[in-house]
Design a protein around this motif. Structure first.
Motif, mmCIF file in Angstrom:
data_model
loop_
_atom_site.group_PDB
_atom_site.id
_atom_site.type_symbol
_atom_site.label_atom_id
_atom_site.label_comp_id
_atom_site.label_asym_id
_atom_site.label_seq_id
_atom_site.Cartn_x
_atom_site.Cartn_y
_atom_site.Cartn_z
ATOM 1 N N ALA A 55 -88.380 23.305 15.032
ATOM 2 C CA ALA A 55 -89.813 23.316 15.549
ATOM 3 C C ALA A 55 -90.737 22.096 14.814
ATOM 4 O O ALA A 55 -91.461 21.727 15.610
ATOM 5 N N SER A 56 -90.254 21.725 13.734
ATOM 6 C CA SER A 56 -91.006 20.581 13.145
ATOM 7 C C SER A 56 -90.622 19.487 13.847
ATOM 8 O O SER A 56 -91.598 18.364 13.313
ATOM 9 N N ALA A 57 -89.567 19.312 14.506
ATOM 10 C CA ALA A 57 -89.256 17.907 14.978
ATOM 11 C C ALA A 57 -88.899 17.892 16.268
ATOM 12 O O ALA A 57 -88.360 16.917 16.784
ATOM 13 N N THR A 58 -89.754 18.826 16.856
ATOM 14 C CA THR A 58 -89.803 18.893 18.358
ATOM 15 C C THR A 58 -91.264 19.096 18.879
ATOM 16 O O THR A 58 -91.871 19.862 18.385
ATOM 17 N N VAL A 59 -91.541 18.759 20.208
ATOM 18 C CA VAL A 59 -92.713 19.256 20.732
ATOM 19 C C VAL A 59 -92.263 20.485 21.604
ATOM 20 O O VAL A 59 -93.245 20.969 22.134
ATOM 21 N N LEU A 60 -91.026 20.736 21.502
ATOM 22 C CA LEU A 60 -90.868 21.973 22.571
ATOM 23 C C LEU A 60 -91.190 23.478 21.938
ATOM 24 O O LEU A 60 -91.144 23.448 20.999
ATOM 25 N N PRO A 61 -91.404 24.247 22.859
ATOM 26 C CA PRO A 61 -91.641 25.793 22.122
ATOM 27 C C PRO A 61 -90.191 25.972 21.629
ATOM 28 O O PRO A 61 -89.362 25.942 22.168
ATOM 29 N N ALA B 16 -86.351 17.099 23.763
ATOM 30 C CA ALA B 16 -87.303 16.838 24.771
ATOM 31 C C ALA B 16 -86.737 15.763 25.714
ATOM 32 O O ALA B 16 -86.891 16.022 26.810
ATOM 33 N N ARG C 216 -86.276 22.219 28.014
ATOM 34 C CA ARG C 216 -87.628 22.557 28.054
ATOM 35 C C ARG C 216 -88.001 23.657 26.835
ATOM 36 O O ARG C 216 -89.208 24.237 26.723
ATOM 37 N N VAL C 217 -86.987 24.377 26.446
ATOM 38 C CA VAL C 217 -86.999 25.494 25.244
ATOM 39 C C VAL C 217 -86.041 25.338 24.575
ATOM 40 O O VAL C 217 -84.909 25.097 25.032
#
Lengths: 162, 162, 162, 162, 162, 162, 162, 162
Positions: free
Chosen positions: F75-81, F53, F58-59
């Motif tokens: 996914a567990s270590a980012t806020v991105l989709p 991020a 952004r993705v």
């Protein structure tokens, strides 16, 4: 006298099913082969089943694929033990054939073997016949001893190849 | 005159299958109900199938579970369209019933509905009959409009509850 | 007058679906063929469905693969009986197609045939039409008799080959 | 003289397996019951299998769940026909048990019945024994006639209840 | 302004789907909820989808079960990202719902979450919105830190209980 | 500025995953491609995720097969989709990949597409980005119109070929 | 000194996983228990794994459900043998957990036990430790002898109850 | 001194199983290879298992397909840790092999690896042996570092090729 009836729904099942007859032949068990379709010749199938015992048959081996109804329907109309062979079709790897054959309701069993396992169907018929026939039982014992020897030979060959 | 025959292999299938008859009744389609077992009354089942058209039936709905052979076997011995309902049994969630009914070989189709989908079997029979009957088709159109209204009502109720 | 509409989501389904049209042609049932995609032409699909009955169609056959929404969506917007053909894609052997088509909710049935079973979809449409047409019913009876004869011929050929 | 050996891997299988013994008892077939575990008493299991025929047994019924090795292992060490009953465990609805029993390699068949189908295992054993025993075959025919009558009774009861 | 539309085919899906709205509410994302059925209100569903973007929605969450067509159909008629929630029905544990939603053809994606995973659908919508919104992204980071703390707390509690 | 990170566990996934980049390129969305393995470079994978991020991504699109942990771990270590692509391996047709990716626990969603559905992963990323970008949304609308035209063209070609 | 680390993604896995610790305790193998989540504490999980060997642990047992990434991720960051326990969740009977754990890519193995098989995970850890420890191996031999005796006792009890 | 016994039910499993021996060889772990069949040489298999520990073996790797009983049966008759490799056969993609191996009852664990995952079976054996052997543990750490480097190299190559 013919002891085992080997039936299948279509001649396209024959490449799978002939392995059953080869196993029977190895044990000199007389058999007959017929194309009998549950879905295309339903009355003929029932007639085959209802007359099988009186014609002297002692075991029926039935192979079918997909919505495989032949083994179960034949079992419903005979007192003989029926062995079902799930023939794999183009899709689903025979899982439909297996479930359609093995999941029979209480009252009407089908002795189901593995997907495509026609050779084992033949051997199972031999075991059934041998159950009351010491000489045939003796041949089955020899057959099993040969299987064992085959493994030992393969083991030796593998050892040598390493 | 009876137009739809609803059959099942055991009275234990009735709690599932009665939904088919309820759908038929909603459309005033005359029907009959019978317990006809592929595996326990094979000849009676074939007789049912072979005489169904001449008795005036126009559609057959058959429910069965496990190695579910009833719909396919009936389809093999009648010219009528046969609708199959996979009845779920204690294990496997009806997957065996579904595959045993739907995976019919070329030549003998069964119109399969969802696992436990007896109500849809009834509605499908109505659609088949309505196909040549404008009045019944009109009723089906009204039924669908009511379904639509039901969704709108549920939507309104949900909105209010939020 | 066209009686059966055969639709599919993509021309890549045609090699599977043409078997449905061949079955219809064998029975001289007039049909039309269209590529109508639930996911790429959703409004056109709905329009096809909502006008089908008034255009004189009596049965719709819809083939689709994967998340196969075409048969169910068409069924939701017509009063005609809809036959669904699960087209197998590259993975999963058509199990996704089958479940996406057959597991319809109460209210909107799809008459589902086997994975890749387009020929049976055509024959099922014929049975539906024949249900109110004695002459067509007679042809279906002859067709079934020919299927039976075919089995007898295959049986004879297999016997000879042994 | 004991003709059928009914074995299972654990006494927790007994609620399922006793249905096999009930079927045998209905036909007055003498049987024995043992807990024999492939995984906890492997040598005892092999000894059971290798001596079964000489002790006079004619058929073995083996029930097991999960990685269900008992039927196949017993079949590997006896010439008798072995019937396998897939016992369903807490998860997977017996699909693991079924595949572990039915998918035997060529050479060593197991006659597999449905998930939880112990009653059918008993009836299959009776059919095997009856295959060379006209009196027992006659009893099986009567049993099947009773099954048929049961369906007719259920049909009558259902008709009355409508 | 409403940013996320949460839709489902029936109010019976609401007990599963409300978890999506709870997640949205935790992040103060404005949403709307509607019952919109692919099969019972097909035109209304298409209208919902085609107008969603112009009404200002930025993400759609759609839950459905069985032959679950709602997410894919909505995705076909909008440019917005659509998140699909496979709702488990009485049989098959949601496997039919999952495959019907996730196996979309090339061109029309559905962002599928786990069976019954409505909470994650809400969180995924938040991530999508946060992708262009640093403040929301910051809140997601705090949310993840809280998840981490929750695990540490559970770990401490478990240690103490041993 | 790079907006989408496309990652995969091995270069053997590239033949599947490049379709995602092609879709992104069609929409002129800048992307980067990396081989990042959950199982062979776990720390590097976490670092990739935690910095994504802040680097401006952004993705994230992540493809993996078998016990496919990459999408969920990222996914567990980012806020991105994070979009997950189940890559099919030699056995099981990608069913293991699909379940390993889609069945994420509450708190950490992965937007899962179909088995081998990398093109849809790219299109889903475009939809996410377009959600806040009217110009890109307009391009997606044109893309969908072209898909529709393609179906019409195929339909015309099929009609002509009949 | 602690020899086995037992970890799980959530305290909700503890009712399943405690059976692993009970087995370890029966053999006086010192162990520790921690809640370590792959998806909620990814860095902490990696740190646990990378320091496990230097802290003196010799085996790690990891339980997880659904998209079960904990065992495989821990295995990727330690040289110790890792035993994976597929914890069954509400849907799919643990099949997703099993495939997510067992289908690891070449290079990073996880020693997988049965769905819910935490007791066997503990016993497998004991076997691993016993492999270089004759005294512990002797205890395992006694344990197996007791299992055998248990079967004999159950057999005797069943015989008596008949 | 031989530390690992690699066994398989048939020489047809060797093309899969040799990957286990290659992994062992990379770590200079001495091993032996044998063909030992649960179903064709049951007593020899039990003898192999019961004498394995006293002959100095420390780990057994057993590969089998279909109704794959070899790993579990060997585990039942030894105190050593047994690693099971599900060998895929012609049908069902190894799902039968996997379930037959992994679903062992409480008391007798088998450390199961992926379908066809013989290389990982070898690496798992190395990890078990390394658990009490710092030098071997060090080599495993280097091996993992090389895996990591391999990924970095592949990443660089992919970057260059774009």
């Amino acid at each position: 006298m013919t002891q085992v009836g080997v039936i299948m729904g279509s001649d396209s099942d024959w490449p799978v099913m002939k392995a059953a007859t080869e196993a029977l032949a190895e044990f000199d068990v007389p058999f007959e082969v017929s194309v009998v379709s549950a879905h295309r010749t339903p009355q003929r199938m029932l007639d085959y089943a209802t007359t099988a015992a009186s014609r002297g048959l002692r075991v029926i081996i039935a192979g079918a694929g997909g919505a495989a109804h032949l083994p179960g329907m034949v079992a419903s109309a005979t007192v003989l033990p029926v062995i079902g062979v799930p023939v794999p079709l183009k899709y689903l790897d025979g899982m439909d054939s297996l479930l359609s054959i093995v999941q029979m309701p209480a009252g009407v069993p089908v002795a189901t073997v593995s997907v495509g396992g026609a050779r084992n169907a033949g051997l199972l018929a031999v075991r059934m016949l041998a159950s009351g026939d010491p000489a045939l039982q003796e041949r089955m014992a020899r057959f099993q001893a040969e299987l064992e020897q085959l493994v030992l030979d393969k083991d030796a060959a593998l050892q040598k190849s390493l």
